[in-house]
Design a protein around this motif. Structure first.
Motif, PDB file in Angstrom:
ATOM      1  N   ILE C 167       2.462  34.829  -7.644  1.00  0.00           N
ATOM      2  CA  ILE C 167       3.902  34.718  -7.834  1.00  0.00           C
ATOM      3  C   ILE C 167       4.205  33.232  -7.673  1.00  0.00           C
ATOM      4  O   ILE C 167       3.569  32.545  -6.874  1.00  0.00           O
ATOM      5  CB  ILE C 167       4.654  35.563  -6.787  1.00  0.00           C
ATOM      6  CG1 ILE C 167       4.281  37.040  -6.965  1.00  0.00           C
ATOM      7  CG2 ILE C 167       6.154  35.380  -6.903  1.00  0.00           C
ATOM      8  CD1 ILE C 167       4.898  37.964  -5.935  1.00  0.00           C
ATOM      9  N   ILE C 197       0.923  36.242 -12.675  1.00  0.00           N
ATOM     10  CA  ILE C 197       0.909  37.680 -12.953  1.00  0.00           C
ATOM     11  C   ILE C 197       1.925  38.444 -12.106  1.00  0.00           C
ATOM     12  O   ILE C 197       2.021  39.652 -12.184  1.00  0.00           O
ATOM     13  CB  ILE C 197      -0.493  38.288 -12.749  1.00  0.00           C
ATOM     14  CG1 ILE C 197      -0.930  38.176 -11.289  1.00  0.00           C
ATOM     15  CG2 ILE C 197      -1.503  37.607 -13.659  1.00  0.00           C
ATOM     16  CD1 ILE C 197      -2.070  39.110 -10.958  1.00  0.00           C
ATOM     17  N   ASP C 198       2.696  37.745 -11.278  1.00  0.00           N
ATOM     18  CA  ASP C 198       3.734  38.369 -10.455  1.00  0.00           C
ATOM     19  C   ASP C 198       3.179  39.366  -9.459  1.00  0.00           C
ATOM     20  O   ASP C 198       3.801  40.384  -9.166  1.00  0.00           O
ATOM     21  CB  ASP C 198       4.802  39.034 -11.328  1.00  0.00           C
ATOM     22  CG  ASP C 198       5.596  37.983 -12.087  1.00  0.00           C
ATOM     23  OD1 ASP C 198       6.032  37.026 -11.437  1.00  0.00           O
ATOM     24  OD2 ASP C 198       5.738  38.101 -13.308  1.00  0.00           O
ATOM     25  N   SER C 199       1.979  39.113  -8.965  1.00  0.00           N
ATOM     26  CA  SER C 199       1.416  39.973  -7.935  1.00  0.00           C
ATOM     27  C   SER C 199       0.362  39.188  -7.179  1.00  0.00           C
ATOM     28  O   SER C 199      -0.362  38.388  -7.765  1.00  0.00           O
ATOM     29  CB  SER C 199       0.792  41.216  -8.568  1.00  0.00           C
ATOM     30  OG  SER C 199      -0.096  41.824  -7.649  1.00  0.00           O
ATOM     31  N   SER C 201      -1.840  40.942  -5.539  1.00  0.00           N
ATOM     32  CA  SER C 201      -2.880  41.926  -5.264  1.00  0.00           C
ATOM     33  C   SER C 201      -3.522  42.545  -6.493  1.00  0.00           C
ATOM     34  O   SER C 201      -4.557  43.185  -6.389  1.00  0.00           O
ATOM     35  CB  SER C 201      -2.287  43.050  -4.394  1.00  0.00           C
ATOM     36  OG  SER C 201      -1.153  43.591  -5.025  1.00  0.00           O
ATOM     37  N   ASP C 202      -2.941  42.389  -7.685  1.00  0.00           N
ATOM     38  CA  ASP C 202      -3.449  43.141  -8.824  1.00  0.00           C
ATOM     39  C   ASP C 202      -4.653  42.441  -9.469  1.00  0.00           C
ATOM     40  O   ASP C 202      -4.515  41.587 -10.335  1.00  0.00           O
ATOM     41  CB  ASP C 202      -2.352  43.349  -9.855  1.00  0.00           C
ATOM     42  CG  ASP C 202      -2.689  44.468 -10.826  1.00  0.00           C
ATOM     43  OD1 ASP C 202      -3.887  44.638 -11.130  1.00  0.00           O
ATOM     44  OD2 ASP C 202      -1.774  45.170 -11.270  1.00  0.00           O
ATOM     45  N   VAL C 203      -5.846  42.846  -8.998  1.00  0.00           N
ATOM     46  CA  VAL C 203      -7.073  42.199  -9.459  1.00  0.00           C
ATOM     47  C   VAL C 203      -7.305  42.445 -10.952  1.00  0.00           C
ATOM     48  O   VAL C 203      -7.724  41.549 -11.692  1.00  0.00           O
ATOM     49  CB  VAL C 203      -8.281  42.718  -8.647  1.00  0.00           C
ATOM     50  CG1 VAL C 203      -9.561  42.049  -9.097  1.00  0.00           C
ATOM     51  CG2 VAL C 203      -8.055  42.475  -7.180  1.00  0.00           C
ATOM     52  N   ALA C 204      -7.003  43.685 -11.413  1.00  0.00           N
ATOM     53  CA  ALA C 204      -7.241  44.012 -12.813  1.00  0.00           C
ATOM     54  C   ALA C 204      -6.349  43.167 -13.719  1.00  0.00           C
ATOM     55  O   ALA C 204      -6.784  42.667 -14.762  1.00  0.00           O
ATOM     56  CB  ALA C 204      -6.992  45.499 -13.057  1.00  0.00           C
ATOM     57  N   LEU C 205      -5.105  42.990 -13.309  1.00  0.00           N
ATOM     58  CA  LEU C 205      -4.181  42.197 -14.119  1.00  0.00           C
ATOM     59  C   LEU C 205      -4.602  40.729 -14.126  1.00  0.00           C
ATOM     60  O   LEU C 205      -4.520  40.050 -15.159  1.00  0.00           O
ATOM     61  CB  LEU C 205      -2.754  42.339 -13.567  1.00  0.00           C
ATOM     62  CG  LEU C 205      -1.608  42.272 -14.570  1.00  0.00           C
ATOM     63  CD1 LEU C 205      -1.810  43.274 -15.693  1.00  0.00           C
ATOM     64  CD2 LEU C 205      -0.282  42.527 -13.878  1.00  0.00           C
ATOM     65  N   GLN C 226      -5.445  35.560  -3.462  1.00  0.00           N
ATOM     66  CA  GLN C 226      -6.594  36.435  -3.240  1.00  0.00           C
ATOM     67  C   GLN C 226      -6.956  37.327  -4.412  1.00  0.00           C
ATOM     68  O   GLN C 226      -8.056  37.845  -4.481  1.00  0.00           O
ATOM     69  CB  GLN C 226      -6.382  37.274  -1.967  1.00  0.00           C
ATOM     70  CG  GLN C 226      -5.126  38.110  -1.928  1.00  0.00           C
ATOM     71  CD  GLN C 226      -3.944  37.372  -1.317  1.00  0.00           C
ATOM     72  OE1 GLN C 226      -3.878  36.146  -1.391  1.00  0.00           O
ATOM     73  NE2 GLN C 226      -3.014  38.103  -0.731  1.00  0.00           N
ATOM     74  N   MET C 227      -6.041  37.486  -5.396  1.00  0.00           N
ATOM     75  CA  MET C 227      -6.374  38.398  -6.503  1.00  0.00           C
ATOM     76  C   MET C 227      -7.205  37.719  -7.585  1.00  0.00           C
ATOM     77  O   MET C 227      -7.603  38.367  -8.539  1.00  0.00           O
ATOM     78  CB  MET C 227      -5.123  39.041  -7.080  1.00  0.00           C
ATOM     79  CG  MET C 227      -4.315  38.206  -8.058  1.00  0.00           C
ATOM     80  SD  MET C 227      -3.718  36.652  -7.362  1.00  0.00           S
ATOM     81  CE  MET C 227      -3.475  35.688  -8.823  1.00  0.00           C
ATOM     82  N   VAL C 229     -10.169  36.868  -7.636  1.00  0.00           N
ATOM     83  CA  VAL C 229     -11.563  37.297  -7.750  1.00  0.00           C
ATOM     84  C   VAL C 229     -11.793  38.015  -9.084  1.00  0.00           C
ATOM     85  O   VAL C 229     -12.861  37.920  -9.674  1.00  0.00           O
ATOM     86  CB  VAL C 229     -11.986  38.204  -6.571  1.00  0.00           C
ATOM     87  CG1 VAL C 229     -12.112  37.391  -5.301  1.00  0.00           C
ATOM     88  CG2 VAL C 229     -11.023  39.344  -6.381  1.00  0.00           C
ATOM     89  N   GLY C 230     -10.769  38.713  -9.570  1.00  0.00           N
ATOM     90  CA  GLY C 230     -10.886  39.382 -10.865  1.00  0.00           C
ATOM     91  C   GLY C 230     -11.011  38.377 -11.995  1.00  0.00           C
ATOM     92  O   GLY C 230     -11.804  38.552 -12.924  1.00  0.00           O
TER      93      GLY C 230
END
Lengths: 310, 404, 324
Positions: C167, C197-199, C201-205, C226-227, C229-230
């Motif tokens: 964010i 990506i506005d999150s 936590s959303d690793v997939a996004l 932290q997201m 990693v994806g």
């Protein structure tokens, strides 16, 4: 930026939509079985998370992605069994027990990850398999035929699910148990048995969906699914309890997400409004349902535990 | 079983079953603690002390229980009308947002005016977020579980948009740090503190009043009768001339309104007196939207029993955090433990219902006694469904289309 | 009847257990002259990012004997829960209580005055609220962003460098802006698409965002929070280069991680501890940067970085060091 809808962009969005759709599709298909038999499992996301961790951990230890997928399916099977005990045998209120399963999976997967792995270590991902001939078709090939094997398998599961639900005795029993459990019981169908079976199918598919997600990303993290399991449940309603409808919903959801992402990359959506754009999938799902759902009815016995002689 | 038990004994046992279920979950948790290499006795004593062991701990527990109670009462009302409201997370958020906007945009006014205004604003916010799935369910046959899950997603993005944009603290723009939070809200809107404490505000009191109000509403008013009649049998209610769709919409709207009020209390009773987001609903609600459902169930779906149930559950959460601090286990354990408690309580619920049903009475009939004669019309007019032995949903809930 | 008896027995057993538990609690305060630090942080303490950076630093101080005890409450993304934890640590007599999250400022401002004998630290932030028992600390993450942006521009063949953000706030925004500026310094005509990506936590996004950036022509990527990693995973699959931040991310993809900006809070934390021991409980702002070795570019030895590019990076770091 004027080249908004170049073919290349569209191709990339479609390919991305398919990748995003697959975990949702698998979990929704599993949930479809459960709901057609009259059991709502709101804990899909928790099962997905434990499936994701187990799949990730298995690949980390063995280096074999298929062992990982299998591990996800197996842990899902166990959690499906647990869900069945809670919902069918103990006749718990399904709308709530699922939240318990969700929280348990959310916490447990994170706990296991922190204790057994700690710092994220990347794992092998599913190899890309280009379908012979088809994959070399311009655009179409890149959109549909240059994916990993699990993606093809997931879509192959759709007609299989249709066949099982609509054409087999087992499928007929599922529908009977979901619509008229008393009648099914009178005819000698074990209501509990069928519901146990669908929970096992649903659990293992949810676990498998989680494993697919983790192994596709090559990583595990706390709350990896980010609520995908809840969306998967919504898609079952969206798809009117039919595998094809569920698939359409998963693809639509994936497509809108991929499109919004692409429009952000191309800086077409102003950054200040990106949150509003991120609402789009949810709002569109609601609108589609508002216009379409009235035509389809839920299984009559959905969320109702069955007691003989009632 | 238990044929030779008196009615009183059976009831006592029935009400102790949810508590036993919580203990069973904690025993499971003890096993997990042992596996993690922590001493469960030490852990649980820290947990107990952290939740109930001191004045500060009790205050923390009561404050934690407050949003659970607001949500829980709303859940009870919705459940009585046969509607599951999974959307309290989003409704809490909307309540917080509306209350925050009221405090930001209204001119400076004395507390006696300001506080009711922000609380009403929050209630309206939550009510809107309950009304939408209500209308969708009643008039468009959209299942409320689905629509509320989707509305939770919308709520979180709306919160992020507003707190990053129109509502952001101007100082955050100036500094360039852009933390998505509002400025410190008007002090005249701070909830008044009680008993000379520096944290204990009137929120818990409000929640208890709401619980009493909900009890009165459900069993002493015509509207409450209609709600319960719809919950017991839509068809019968329809034949009796009750406007089923309007009643369903109203049930969800009231449920949302209570959660919205809870959201407003979270903002103006919190330590920071501002609204801040980490980009998730949980970051604002702390999961109260889910845990409130469980508190309602723990309280036997009775507004008054939901009060001690929320208190117990609030203690579980606050104690869990103390446990994490004391024995240094990952916070994930607390989440997993929370899940186990939910599972055990829900799974054991049937036994409670069975015990009560042996009198031919369930919680509905049970409360009817207390509520007076008017309600007995409901039990004779429509067959009561013993809770848990059959269902919370005696008729097809999806089936509202036939009186179109 | 048997059923009921069993249940009653269980009830009594559990009650007895709880009673025993309560009586056996000692809770001896343990103020034996050692220096006790507590930290409250929003994500997991092994997130390879923000929270891990402070926990690692504190553990190092503990093993160096600077502090005697470190207590961690992680995963506290609910601000009011953090408030409870901060208050409890303070009343438990910890000497320094660290609120490791910009969003914790509001409650800290209310709590700190209640504990004038306790020292608090709040980051990342530049504000101590004018309280003399609150330190604040932040990372000049734009410095490392700029350094790595320069290298990224030099490595890019397509003149496109993509960034994945969570964010658009705080430390993340600082880093992304710095990185983008660095790229444009080195190559003013470069294209630098940024995808928030506005999150968190959303690793997939995050991973799809990386795909989308690669689709837009990026052959070097970076990202923060932290997201990511994806996103690193996608970069690895597609053979696209990666610059990391907050912690050393080489382990995620040894083939393609060029370098990471790593936060070392040890230095400023040690200063804080020394100050507190001397009776100065706060009122100061600490910034980690290249000049005070709080920020370090850790290169991936396994990656064959051309010498001229490495030189660009080292020069940029040297400039920051000389400017102080």
């Amino acid at each position: 930026m004027s080249e908004v809808f170049t073919v290349a962009v569209l191709v990339a969005v479609v390919a991305s939509a398919i990748r995003l759709a697959v975990p949702l599709l698998l979990a929704s298909l599993g949930e479809t079985f459960g709901q057609r038999s009259g059991v709502l499992n709101l804990g899909v996301d928790g099962i997905m998370l434990l499936g994701a961790f187990t799949g990730y951990y298995a690949v980390l230890k063995t280096g074999n992605v298929w062992v990982g997928l299998l591990a996800g399916l197996v842990i899902g099977l166990f959690l499906g069994l647990a869900s069945a005990v809670i919902a069918v045998t103990l006749k718990a209120e399904q709308g709530i027990s699922g939240i318990g399963i969700y929280l348990f999976g959310l916490g447990m997967s994170d706990l296991l990850f922190q204790k057994l792995v700690g710092t994220p270590i990347p794992i092998d991902t599913f190899p890309q398999v280009d379908v012979p001939i088809l994959s070399s078709i311009p655009y179409i090939g890149e959109m549909f035929f240059q994916h990993s094997m699990v993606i093809y398998l997931a879509f192959a599961a759709v007609p299989l699910a249709m066949f099982v639900i609509n054409r087999t005795t087992f499928g007929m029993n599922i529908r009977a148990v979901g619509e008229y459990p008393e009648a099914a019981d009178t005819l000698g169908v074990s209501v509990a048995g069928v519901r146990y079976a669908t929970q096992l199918i649903g659990g293992s598919l949810a676990g498998g969906a989680g494993a697919v997600l983790a192994i596709s990303l090559g990583i595990f993290q706390q709350n990896l699914t980010n609520g995908a399991g809840f969306i998967a449940i919504a898609l079952v309603y969206f798809g009117a309890w039919r595998p094809m409808g569920v698939m359409a919903g998963a693809l639509l959801f994936g497509f809108i997400n991929a499109l919004v992402l692409e429009l952000k990359t191309l800086e077409i959506i102003p950054r200040d409004l990106s949150n509003l754009a991120a609402m789009a999938p949810a709002i569109i799902t609601i609108l589609v349902l508002a216009f379409a759902a009235g035509r389809f009815k839920a299984p009559a016995a959905l969320t109702k535990p069955f007691t003989r002689g009632k | 079983m238990s044929i030779d038990l008196s009615k009183r004994q059976r009831r006592f046992l029935a009400y102790s079953i949810p508590v036993l279920a919580v203990f069973a979950a904690l025993v499971f948790g003890a096993l997990m603690l042992i596996l993690l290499g922590a001493d469960p006795i030490e852990g649980y004593s820290e947990m107990f002390l952290g939740a109930f062991g001191s004045g500060d701990a009790l205050i923390a527990t009561i404050l934690k229980a407050t949003p659970l109670l607001f949500v829980g009462i709303g859940i009870v009302i919705a459940f009585r009308a046969n509607v599951i409201n999974i959307g309290a997370e989003g409704q809490l958020v909307l309540g917080g947002l509306f209350a925050t906007m009221a405090a930001l945009y209204l001119p400076e006014m004395p507390a006696i005016v300001m506080i009711p205004l922000v609380l009403i604003a929050g209630t309206i916010g939550g009510a809107i977020w309950g009304w939408i799935p209500g209308v969708l369910k009643a008039y468009y046959s959209v299942n409320e579980i689905l629509s509320t899950i989707m509305l939770n997603i919308v709520a979180v993005q709306l919160m992020a948009y507003l707190l990053r944009g129109p509502l952001i603290d101007p100082a955050e723009i100036e500094r360039g740090t852009r933390i998505p939070q509002t400025a410190r809200l008007a002090e005249s809107a701070d909830l008044p503190l009680l008993f000379g404490s520096d944290r204990f505000h009137i929120g818990p009191l409000l929640a208890v009043l709401c619980a009493i109000g909900a009890y009165y509403l459900l069993w002493r008013t015509p509207l409450g009768f209609r709600l319960r009649a719809v919950g017991l049998s839509e068809h019968a209610a329809r034949y009796a001339g009750i406007p089923v769709r309007r009643t369903i919409t109203l049930a969800l709207t009231m449920s949302g309104a209570l959660a919205g009020l809870g959201g407003a209390v979270l903002v103006f009773g919190g330590e920071s007196h501002r609204m801040v987001t980490d980009g998730s609903t949980l970051g604002f609600t702390g999961g109260a939207g889910f845990n409130g459902i469980v508190a309602a169930l723990l309280g036997g779906l009775h507004p008054l029993w939901t009060i001690p149930a929320s208190f117990l559950f609030g203690g579980l959460i606050v104690g869990g955090q103390a446990l994490q601090r004391a024995v240094q286990v990952p916070s994930a354990l607390i989440v997993a433990l929370n899940g186990l408690v939910v599972i055990f309580v829900v799974a054991a619920d049937r036994y409670r219902a069975t015990l009560l049903a042996e009198d031919g009475r369930d919680m509905v009939a049970d409360a009817d006694d207390e509520g007076g004669g008017e309600a007995s019309a409901a039990s004779s007019g429509v067959e009561p469904a013993p809770r848990g032995t059959d269902s919370f949903r005696p008729t097809g809930t999806y089936d509202t289309g036939d009186d179109r | 009847m048997k059923n009921v008896t069993t249940k009653m027995a269980i009830l009594f057993a559990v009650v007895a257990l709880i009673a025993a538990a309560c009586s056996s609690s000692d809770d001896s305060g343990s103020d034996d002259g050692g220096f006790r630090v507590a930290v409250v942080a929003p994500s997991a303490s092994n997130d390879l990012a923000f929270t891990q950076s402070i926990v690692d630093a504190l553990n190092k101080l503990e093993s160096d004997g600077v502090v005697s005890e470190v207590a961690v409450t992680d995963g506290t993304f609910v601000v009011d829960d953090a408030a409870v934890a901060i208050r409890d640590y303070a009343s438990d007599g910890y000497d320094l209580v660290i609120a490791h999250g910009s969003q914790y400022g509001g409650p800290l401002q209310e709590i700190a005055p209640d504990f004038p004998e306790t020292s608090f630290a709040w980051g990342t932030s530049a504000d101590t609220f004018g309280l003399d028992n609150v330190y604040s600390y932040e990372a000049a993450s734009d410095e490392g962003g700029r350094v790595m942006g320069i290298m990224a521009a030099a490595l890019s063949q397509t003149n496109t460098v993509g960034i994945v953000g969570p964010i658009e706030v705080g430390d993340a925004k600082l880093y992304v802006d710095g990185f983008k500026a660095g790229v444009l310094v080195q190559n003013p005509s470069a294209d630098v698409p940024v995808n928030y990506i506005d999150s968190f936590s959303d690793v997939a996004l995050a991973s799809e965002a990386a795909s989308s950036l690669i689709g837009a022509g990026a052959d070097v990527l970076s990202g923060t929070a932290q997201m990511v990693v994806g996103a690193v995973g996608v970069a690895k699959t597609d053979g696209v280069l990666w610059f990391g931040t907050q912690a050393n991310q080489t382990s995620l993809a040894p083939e393609i991680v060029v370098a990471s900006q790593v936060y070392h809070w040890e230095g400023i934390l040690e200063e804080m501890v020394t100050n507190v021991k001397d009776g100065k409980l706060g009122g100061e702002l600490y910034v980690i940067n290249f000049a005070n070795d709080g920020l370090v570019i850790e290169y991936n030895d396994g990656f064959d970085l051309p010498d001229d590019v490495r030189q660009l990076g080292d020069d940029a770091v040297a400039r920051f060091k000389s400017e102080g």
